[in-house]
Design a protein around this motif. Structure first.
Motif, PDB file in Angstrom:
ATOM      1  N   SER A 142       0.945  -1.183  -0.160  1.00 54.98           N
ATOM      2  CA  SER A 142      -0.002   0.018   0.023  1.00 54.98           C
ATOM      3  C   SER A 142       0.956   1.183  -0.007  1.00 54.98           C
ATOM      4  CB  SER A 142      -0.791   0.079   1.113  1.00 54.98           C
ATOM      5  OG  SER A 142      -1.694  -1.193   1.299  1.00 54.98           O
ATOM      6  N   GLU A 143       1.817   1.329   0.718  1.00 53.51           N
ATOM      7  CA  GLU A 143       2.660   2.368   0.798  1.00 53.51           C
ATOM      8  C   GLU A 143       3.372   2.462  -0.467  1.00 53.51           C
ATOM      9  OE1 GLU A 143       3.851   2.090   5.679  1.00 53.51           O
ATOM     10  OE2 GLU A 143       5.566   1.645   4.029  1.00 53.51           O
ATOM     11  N   TRP A 144       3.777   1.766  -1.005  1.00 54.21           N
ATOM     12  CA  TRP A 144       4.403   1.705  -2.376  1.00 54.21           C
ATOM     13  C   TRP A 144       3.468   2.468  -3.506  1.00 54.21           C
ATOM     14  CZ3 TRP A 144       8.977   3.035  -4.030  1.00 54.21           C
ATOM     15  CH2 TRP A 144      10.233   2.550  -3.290  1.00 54.21           C
ATOM     16  N   ILE A 145       2.252   1.774  -3.308  1.00 54.31           N
ATOM     17  CA  ILE A 145       1.239   2.285  -4.251  1.00 54.31           C
ATOM     18  C   ILE A 145       1.200   3.948  -4.086  1.00 54.31           C
ATOM     19  CG2 ILE A 145      -1.107   2.271  -4.872  1.00 54.31           C
ATOM     20  CD1 ILE A 145       0.114  -0.233  -5.709  1.00 54.31           C
ATOM     21  N   HIS A 156       3.608   7.999 -11.355  1.00 54.75           N
ATOM     22  CA  HIS A 156       2.174   8.017 -11.671  1.00 54.75           C
ATOM     23  C   HIS A 156       1.768   7.144 -12.864  1.00 54.75           C
ATOM     24  CE1 HIS A 156      -1.711  10.112 -10.619  1.00 54.75           C
ATOM     25  NE2 HIS A 156      -2.094  10.002 -11.967  1.00 54.75           N
ATOM     26  N   ASN A 157       2.147   7.583 -14.017  1.00 48.41           N
ATOM     27  CA  ASN A 157       1.605   6.861 -15.106  1.00 48.41           C
ATOM     28  C   ASN A 157       1.945   5.406 -15.126  1.00 48.41           C
ATOM     29  OD1 ASN A 157       0.697   9.316 -16.071  1.00 48.41           O
ATOM     30  ND2 ASN A 157       2.627   9.934 -17.191  1.00 48.41           N
ATOM     31  N   ARG A 158       2.975   5.046 -14.711  1.00 42.44           N
ATOM     32  CA  ARG A 158       3.379   3.494 -14.609  1.00 42.44           C
ATOM     33  C   ARG A 158       2.470   2.895 -13.711  1.00 42.44           C
ATOM     34  NH1 ARG A 158       8.632   1.356 -16.291  1.00 42.44           N
ATOM     35  NH2 ARG A 158      10.024   2.841 -17.080  1.00 42.44           N
ATOM     36  N   ILE A 159       2.347   3.368 -12.658  1.00 45.16           N
ATOM     37  CA  ILE A 159       1.475   2.585 -11.429  1.00 45.16           C
ATOM     38  C   ILE A 159       0.170   2.781 -11.985  1.00 45.16           C
ATOM     39  CG2 ILE A 159       1.269   4.462 -10.027  1.00 45.16           C
ATOM     40  CD1 ILE A 159       1.746   0.729  -9.230  1.00 45.16           C
ATOM     41  N   GLN A 160      -0.330   3.749 -12.818  1.00 42.09           N
ATOM     42  CA  GLN A 160      -1.837   3.851 -13.227  1.00 42.09           C
ATOM     43  C   GLN A 160      -2.026   2.737 -14.276  1.00 42.09           C
ATOM     44  OE1 GLN A 160      -4.310   6.239 -12.044  1.00 42.09           O
ATOM     45  NE2 GLN A 160      -5.259   4.535 -12.841  1.00 42.09           N
ATOM     46  N   THR A 161      -1.000   2.477 -15.105  1.00 38.36           N
ATOM     47  CA  THR A 161      -1.215   1.598 -16.352  1.00 38.36           C
ATOM     48  C   THR A 161      -1.315   0.260 -15.674  1.00 38.36           C
ATOM     49  OG1 THR A 161       0.203   2.961 -17.517  1.00 38.36           O
ATOM     50  CG2 THR A 161      -0.202   0.852 -18.397  1.00 38.36           C
ATOM     51  N   ALA A 162      -0.337  -0.117 -14.499  1.00 36.42           N
ATOM     52  CA  ALA A 162      -0.333  -1.363 -14.174  1.00 36.42           C
ATOM     53  C   ALA A 162      -1.725  -1.639 -13.163  1.00 36.42           C
ATOM     54  CB  ALA A 162       0.592  -1.514 -13.145  1.00 36.42           C
ATOM     55  N   ILE A 163      -2.100  -0.799 -12.616  1.00 37.51           N
ATOM     56  CA  ILE A 163      -3.418  -0.851 -11.505  1.00 37.51           C
ATOM     57  C   ILE A 163      -4.709  -1.028 -12.700  1.00 37.51           C
ATOM     58  CG2 ILE A 163      -4.943   0.787 -10.440  1.00 37.51           C
ATOM     59  CD1 ILE A 163      -3.101  -0.490  -8.436  1.00 37.51           C
ATOM     60  N   ASP A 164      -4.522  -0.373 -13.718  1.00 35.17           N
ATOM     61  CA  ASP A 164      -5.694  -0.397 -14.967  1.00 35.17           C
ATOM     62  C   ASP A 164      -5.444  -1.975 -15.400  1.00 35.17           C
ATOM     63  OD1 ASP A 164      -6.535   1.921 -14.352  1.00 35.17           O
ATOM     64  OD2 ASP A 164      -5.732   3.053 -16.064  1.00 35.17           O
ATOM     65  N   HIS A 204     -10.053   1.494  -2.894  1.00 33.99           N
ATOM     66  CA  HIS A 204     -10.292   2.965  -3.376  1.00 33.99           C
ATOM     67  C   HIS A 204      -9.490   4.028  -2.427  1.00 33.99           C
ATOM     68  CE1 HIS A 204     -14.340   2.153  -5.558  1.00 33.99           C
ATOM     69  NE2 HIS A 204     -13.444   1.496  -6.112  1.00 33.99           N
ATOM     70  N   SER A 205      -9.662   3.596  -1.031  1.00 30.31           N
ATOM     71  CA  SER A 205      -9.135   4.759  -0.200  1.00 30.31           C
ATOM     72  C   SER A 205      -7.556   4.794  -0.463  1.00 30.31           C
ATOM     73  CB  SER A 205      -9.329   4.200   1.263  1.00 30.31           C
ATOM     74  OG  SER A 205      -8.422   3.203   1.703  1.00 30.31           O
ATOM     75  N   ILE A 206      -6.748   3.731  -0.834  1.00 36.44           N
ATOM     76  CA  ILE A 206      -5.498   3.860  -1.073  1.00 36.44           C
ATOM     77  C   ILE A 206      -5.326   4.390  -2.277  1.00 36.44           C
ATOM     78  CG2 ILE A 206      -3.346   2.581  -1.565  1.00 36.44           C
ATOM     79  CD1 ILE A 206      -3.954   2.614   1.430  1.00 36.44           C
ATOM     80  N   LEU A 207      -5.800   4.087  -3.510  1.00 34.92           N
ATOM     81  CA  LEU A 207      -5.795   4.681  -4.623  1.00 34.92           C
ATOM     82  C   LEU A 207      -5.981   6.122  -4.692  1.00 34.92           C
ATOM     83  CD1 LEU A 207      -7.174   2.196  -7.204  1.00 34.92           C
ATOM     84  CD2 LEU A 207      -4.627   2.247  -6.535  1.00 34.92           C
ATOM     85  N   GLU A 209      -5.896   8.331  -1.868  1.00 40.84           N
ATOM     86  CA  GLU A 209      -4.543   8.784  -1.248  1.00 40.84           C
ATOM     87  C   GLU A 209      -3.324   8.892  -2.139  1.00 40.84           C
ATOM     88  OE1 GLU A 209      -4.169   9.441   2.254  1.00 40.84           O
ATOM     89  OE2 GLU A 209      -2.016   9.773   1.949  1.00 40.84           O
ATOM     90  N   ALA A 210      -3.482   7.808  -3.222  1.00 42.55           N
ATOM     91  CA  ALA A 210      -2.098   7.862  -4.043  1.00 42.55           C
ATOM     92  C   ALA A 210      -2.561   8.690  -5.453  1.00 42.55           C
ATOM     93  CB  ALA A 210      -1.923   6.414  -4.674  1.00 42.55           C
ATOM     94  N   THR A 211      -3.584   9.423  -5.476  1.00 38.52           N
ATOM     95  CA  THR A 211      -4.136  10.404  -6.541  1.00 38.52           C
ATOM     96  C   THR A 211      -4.218   9.655  -7.733  1.00 38.52           C
ATOM     97  OG1 THR A 211      -1.891  11.051  -7.343  1.00 38.52           O
ATOM     98  CG2 THR A 211      -2.783  12.244  -5.615  1.00 38.52           C
ATOM     99  N   LEU A 212      -4.691   8.302  -7.603  1.00 39.84           N
ATOM    100  CA  LEU A 212      -4.832   7.408  -8.890  1.00 39.84           C
ATOM    101  C   LEU A 212      -6.411   7.487  -9.091  1.00 39.84           C
ATOM    102  CD1 LEU A 212      -2.182   4.786  -7.910  1.00 39.84           C
ATOM    103  CD2 LEU A 212      -1.725   6.216 -10.036  1.00 39.84           C
ATOM    104  N   THR A 213      -6.448   7.178 -10.313  1.00 36.21           N
ATOM    105  CA  THR A 213      -7.906   6.841 -10.893  1.00 36.21           C
ATOM    106  C   THR A 213      -8.364   5.546 -10.510  1.00 36.21           C
ATOM    107  OG1 THR A 213      -7.467   8.584 -12.479  1.00 36.21           O
ATOM    108  CG2 THR A 213      -9.639   7.292 -12.608  1.00 36.21           C
TER     109      THR A 213
END
Lengths: 252, 320, 95
Positions: A142-145, A156-164, A204-207, A209-213
């Motif tokens: 979670s901390e890394w996300i 940001h872009n890399r983790i968003q891509t992976a999350i998606d 949702h709460s972690i994403l 906090e991570a400013t991710l969609t």
């Protein structure tokens, strides 16, 4: 199928998740983004392989045939493995690895928390031990996300891509398997579908906090629990099982 | 405060060393002492890190769950040891990043043993048994090294390493007592690793450039040739006990010396590997460079995040 | 291709309840949370600790070894700070 048989398969499923993810994480050893994180990922890999071993050991005692944990790990073929598709997905990069880990850890924590109440004492004990490890894993992922999401534009872009990308493999974690009705009725195992809303809320709460969609694609991939996998598992097993296949009936 | 001449400072420094008083980071030390230590500690750290690769090569193919876990834990220890040693070098003003860049550019060296390939599972046994065995012989005396942080790091390393050699010997002896195929695998592996393991102790004393001064400074405490002899003397009986043959036709117990005589080491091969022409020099450095490059965006992100959330780094992980 | 490095942290571990934290080494981490976790993974793999402190290395103030004579030797002749300096008559116990 009798209860014992159902329980055997139920345990294998949990063990397979641990083993396959442990195998994936162990690929990082020696190649991590920094020495400290290399060590951290290896610790997590070790936890998963330990869990797999404990679970296979227990499963082996329930089997009608004389079988060892190593035989369960190294001599079953692709569609005998019942791990979720999520955990067999390749590491690709640190973002994919951590996104996969985050989704799975969040599920696993809820899963073990409930499994502690299993009427099966041994399963309950394994769940209790594994939960301690899982809590740490979830904190780490979670901390890394959050760091990657709210780090640089690139991260940001890399983790968003992976999350998606990995989102489509998450729904499978919450599909109750018809094969285990007795296990659920006898309260030996738990219903995973009941965990989904809590999982979603946490993710949702972690994403956020991570400013991710938050991904909202309705499409999902499933099949692992039935032994229908992605192409990736075959290669993973070919590598992992190489020694036992090439030199059968040997002691190591 | 009186201003002491360099000569006087050096005299006092050497007196401390002679009296077995440890040198600590902020103490005065001759520049050459600092440089030698930085070179030696960095080289040692690099060896641990590069040394993860040949064994890491077999983690995903380990033949049992137990072996997989043990190997993972062992390679992880090596990462830890590298880290302890980089930390010791940092106390001398050697930045880890700088040190790693020197490794990648070829300026800094590492133990040449890790430029040999791991071709079979038996090589996990040989590395633990021979390579770690040799390393321990080198390292135990370093726990008494004159530089405090290095000596302390080595105490930790040696404590943790004691299981490494044992697990290696366990692997090789299981193979040696196994099926004919396994036994052949063990012997073939010993054949490949024996001589490179002997080379690990470095050039013969008469050809070693740094030895004399390092002994005087107590950075090095036993000579290369003495350590090598000690290694041969303890390892040969171990090989015999598990029924493997050491690949040296000149190997023979010398009653008079109370030691084994052994054949001549091929120093040309050693020099070739040190100069970068071993079987895996390129691959090892390539793998390390790739790890660094692929991890750059991760390190940058974590730093940017810490910058952004300065003073409130309490990352909120909600309880679920 | 060098990036800015993560800061260096010093790690202190309490090996068991009742003992004080002891310096064990250092590591690199981007933030304090990460430093504690890294310390857990790097320095307590064999149950070496029950509590961890980390502090950024640059924040530590240290005495200068050049001053060590002036700093520490004056304590050398103050033996009256140690209990063995005092005579206790025979027959007195619990002191």
């Amino acid at each position: 199928m009798n209860t014992k048989n159902q329980l055997y398969n139920y345990i294998l499923e949990i063990a397979d998740d641990s083993l396959i993810l442990g195998q994936r994480l162990s690929e990082w050893c020696g190649h991590g983004p920094i020495l400290e994180e290399d060590i951290a990922l290896t610790n997590i890999a070790l936890d998963f392989i330990g869990q797999a071993n404990n679970l296979y050991e227990y499963a082996a005692t329930l089997s009608e045939n004389k079988i060892t944990p190593d035989q369960l790990a190294f001599l079953r073929v692709d569609n005998d493995f019942k791990n979720a598709l999520l955990v067999e997905q390749p590491n690709r990069d640190f973002a994919y690895t951590l996104a996969r880990q985050f989704y799975f850890d969040a599920f696993r924590k809820l899963f073990f928390e409930k499994l502690i109440d299993s009427k099966d004492e041994q399963l309950s004990a394994i769940a209790e031990k594994s939960l301690k490890e899982t809590k740490y894993h979830l904190k780490h992922s979670s901390e890394w996300i959050i760091r990657l999401g709210d780090g640089t534009e690139e991260s940001h872009n890399r983790i968003q891509t992976a999350i998606d990308f990995l989102w489509k493999y998450t729904n499978e974690l919450f599909e109750d398997n018809q094969a285990y009705t007795e296990i659920l009725d006898l309260e030996l195992g738990i219903s995973v579908s009941a965990l989904k809303s809590t999982w979603l809320e946490y993710v949702h709460s972690i994403l956020t906090e991570a400013t991710l969609t938050i991904p909202n694609s309705p499409f999902s991939q499933t099949g692992g629990r039935k032994g229908i996998h992605t192409e990736h598992l075959g290669y993973l097993l070919a590598e992992m099982q190489y020694m036992q296949r090439a030199f059968p009936n040997s002691t190591w | 405060m009186e201003k002491l001449s360099i000569d006087e400072l050096e005299k006092r420094f050497q007196a401390k060393i002679d009296a077995d008083i440890k040198i600590e980071p902020n103490d005065w030390m001759p520049e050459a002492y600092r440089k030698t230590l930085i070179r030696q500690i960095s080289q040692h750290a690099h060896s641990e890190i590069v040394g993860m690769l040949p064994e890491g090569n077999w983690i995903t193919r380990a033949p049992s769950l137990k072996r997989k876990a043990v190997l993972l834990a062992k390679v992880q220890d090596e990462a830890g040891h590298g880290l302890y040693l980089y930390s010791a070098a940092e106390t001398l003003g050697m930045d880890r990043e700088q040190s790693i860049d020197d490794l990648h550019s070829g300026k800094a060296k590492y133990s040449s043993i890790f430029n040999y390939p791991t071709l079979t599972w038996a090589d996990m046994g040989s590395i633990g048994w021979l390579v770690d065995g040799a390393a321990i012989m080198n390292q135990v005396p370093l726990c008494r090294c004159s530089y405090g942080p290095y000596a302390r790091a080595m105490v930790r390393v040696c404590k943790e390493e004691s299981f490494h050699q044992r697990q290696g010997f366990e692997i090789i002896s299981t193979l040696a007592n196994g099926t004919p195929e396994q036994k052949a695998m063990a012997q073939e592996s010993l054949n490949r690793w024996w001589w490179p393991a002997l080379m690990m102790f470095g050039p013969s004393d008469k050809d070693s450039t740094h030895s004399e001064q390092s002994m005087k400074w107590k950075i090095k405490r036993v000579s290369n040739d003495d350590l090598r002899q000690q290694f041969v003397d303890v390892t040969v009986p171990q090989a015999e006990m598990i029924g493997l043959t050491v690949p040296d036709k000149d190997l023979k117990w010398n009653e008079e010396r109370g030691h084994y005589d052994f054949g001549v080491i091929n120093w040309d091969e050693f020099n070739q590997v040190v100069q970068g022409n071993g079987p895996c020099n390129f691959e090892r450095i390539e793998a390390r460079k790739k790890a660094k490059e692929n991890g750059m965006w991760v390190r940058e992100a974590a730093l940017a995040f810490a910058e952004k959330r300065k003073n409130k780094i309490d990352i909120k992980i909600k309880e679920i | 291709m060098s990036t800015k490095e993560w800061p260096l942290w010093e790690v202190f571990i309490r090996s068991k309840q009742g003992l004080s934290h002891k310096h064990v080494g250092s590591l690199r981490a981007a933030d304090s949370e990460m430093a504690i976790e890294n310390a857990r993974d790097v320095y307590t793999r064999r149950l070496e600790g029950v509590s961890i402190w980390v502090v950024e290395s640059k924040l530590i103030a240290a005495s200068d070894p050049k001053d060590s004579d002036a700093f520490f030797e004056p304590a050398e002749d103050k033996i009256y700070r140690h209990p063995t300096f005092y005579d206790v008559p025979d027959g007195i116990s619990h002191m």
